[in-house]
Motif scaffolding. Structure first.
Motif, PDB file in Angstrom:
ATOM      1  N   ARG A  66      38.433 -35.394 126.331  1.00  0.00           N
ATOM      2  CA  ARG A  66      39.404 -33.993 126.140  1.00  0.00           C
ATOM      3  C   ARG A  66      40.518 -34.486 125.112  1.00  0.00           C
ATOM      4  O   ARG A  66      40.985 -33.605 124.134  1.00  0.00           O
ATOM      5  N   GLN A 104      40.557 -31.682 116.684  1.00  0.00           N
ATOM      6  CA  GLN A 104      40.655 -30.256 115.961  1.00  0.00           C
ATOM      7  C   GLN A 104      41.821 -29.877 115.195  1.00  0.00           C
ATOM      8  O   GLN A 104      41.983 -29.307 114.391  1.00  0.00           O
ATOM      9  N   MET A 128      42.616 -27.423 127.922  1.00  0.00           N
ATOM     10  CA  MET A 128      41.815 -26.335 127.373  1.00  0.00           C
ATOM     11  C   MET A 128      40.530 -26.719 127.014  1.00  0.00           C
ATOM     12  O   MET A 128      40.304 -27.641 126.540  1.00  0.00           O
ATOM     13  N   PRO A 129      39.693 -26.024 127.546  1.00  0.00           N
ATOM     14  CA  PRO A 129      38.076 -26.276 127.335  1.00  0.00           C
ATOM     15  C   PRO A 129      37.824 -26.424 125.517  1.00  0.00           C
ATOM     16  O   PRO A 129      38.541 -25.872 124.756  1.00  0.00           O
ATOM     17  N   THR A 130      37.098 -27.399 125.313  1.00  0.00           N
ATOM     18  CA  THR A 130      36.765 -27.899 124.035  1.00  0.00           C
ATOM     19  C   THR A 130      36.402 -26.806 123.250  1.00  0.00           C
ATOM     20  O   THR A 130      36.997 -26.448 122.076  1.00  0.00           O
ATOM     21  N   GLU A 131      35.307 -26.119 123.725  1.00  0.00           N
ATOM     22  CA  GLU A 131      34.953 -24.701 122.954  1.00  0.00           C
ATOM     23  C   GLU A 131      36.162 -23.967 122.670  1.00  0.00           C
ATOM     24  O   GLU A 131      35.959 -23.256 121.612  1.00  0.00           O
ATOM     25  N   ARG A 132      36.894 -23.734 123.620  1.00  0.00           N
ATOM     26  CA  ARG A 132      37.900 -22.655 123.285  1.00  0.00           C
ATOM     27  C   ARG A 132      39.024 -23.220 122.309  1.00  0.00           C
ATOM     28  O   ARG A 132      39.513 -22.310 121.326  1.00  0.00           O
ATOM     29  N   LEU A 133      39.093 -24.327 122.349  1.00  0.00           N
ATOM     30  CA  LEU A 133      40.100 -24.823 121.560  1.00  0.00           C
ATOM     31  C   LEU A 133      39.577 -24.899 120.015  1.00  0.00           C
ATOM     32  O   LEU A 133      40.146 -24.684 118.993  1.00  0.00           O
ATOM     33  N   GLN A 134      38.253 -25.255 119.914  1.00  0.00           N
ATOM     34  CA  GLN A 134      37.555 -25.228 118.541  1.00  0.00           C
ATOM     35  C   GLN A 134      37.507 -23.584 117.998  1.00  0.00           C
ATOM     36  O   GLN A 134      37.732 -23.303 116.902  1.00  0.00           O
ATOM     37  N   ASP A 135      37.380 -22.811 118.895  1.00  0.00           N
ATOM     38  CA  ASP A 135      37.425 -21.216 118.548  1.00  0.00           C
ATOM     39  C   ASP A 135      38.811 -20.825 117.931  1.00  0.00           C
ATOM     40  O   ASP A 135      39.046 -20.329 117.023  1.00  0.00           O
ATOM     41  N   ARG A 136      39.841 -21.298 118.679  1.00  0.00           N
ATOM     42  CA  ARG A 136      41.232 -20.985 118.310  1.00  0.00           C
ATOM     43  C   ARG A 136      41.649 -21.645 116.896  1.00  0.00           C
ATOM     44  O   ARG A 136      42.161 -21.028 116.123  1.00  0.00           O
ATOM     45  N   GLU A 159      39.674 -19.852 114.127  1.00  0.00           N
ATOM     46  CA  GLU A 159      40.583 -18.631 113.874  1.00  0.00           C
ATOM     47  C   GLU A 159      41.695 -18.770 112.936  1.00  0.00           C
ATOM     48  O   GLU A 159      42.125 -17.997 111.969  1.00  0.00           O
TER      49      GLU A 159
END
Length: 96
Positions: free
Chosen positions: A33, A40, A64-72, A75
């Motif tokens: 994590r 990121q 925060m889940p890794t995928e969500r952090l990557q998405d943010r 963006e």
């Protein structure tokens, strides 16, 4: 455990002291994590010190889940974040 994680953080560009500080954040979280969150932020162009400072001010990013952090992070890149700062548009821009 912490020795391998510290080595991974140093390989990302964190100093020994910065790695130690990062390891102290949310100690119950798994090492992946902390590494994922740091990676990121570094990919956004933040320096190791700026990334660490952000994680110290907002430790919830580590949960925060890794995928969500990557998405943010993606963006923010799409919006023009470059090197930790919003990219400035060339030209005269603002009229009136």
């Amino acid at each position: 455990r912490g020795c391998g994680e510290a080595a991974a953080l140093r390989a990302m560009g964190f100093s020994e002291e910065q790695a130690r500080r990062l390891l102290g954040l949310q100690p119950r979280l798994g090492p992946q994590r902390r590494e994922a969150a740091a990676a990121q932020l570094l990919l956004l162009g933040l320096s190791a010190e700026a990334a660490l400072g952000l994680l110290e001010r907002s430790p919830g990013l580590l949960r925060m889940p890794t995928e969500r952090l990557q998405d943010r992070a993606g963006e923010l890149r799409r919006l023009g974040l470059d090197g930790g700062r919003a990219a400035r548009r060339r030209g005269r821009g603002r009229g009136g």
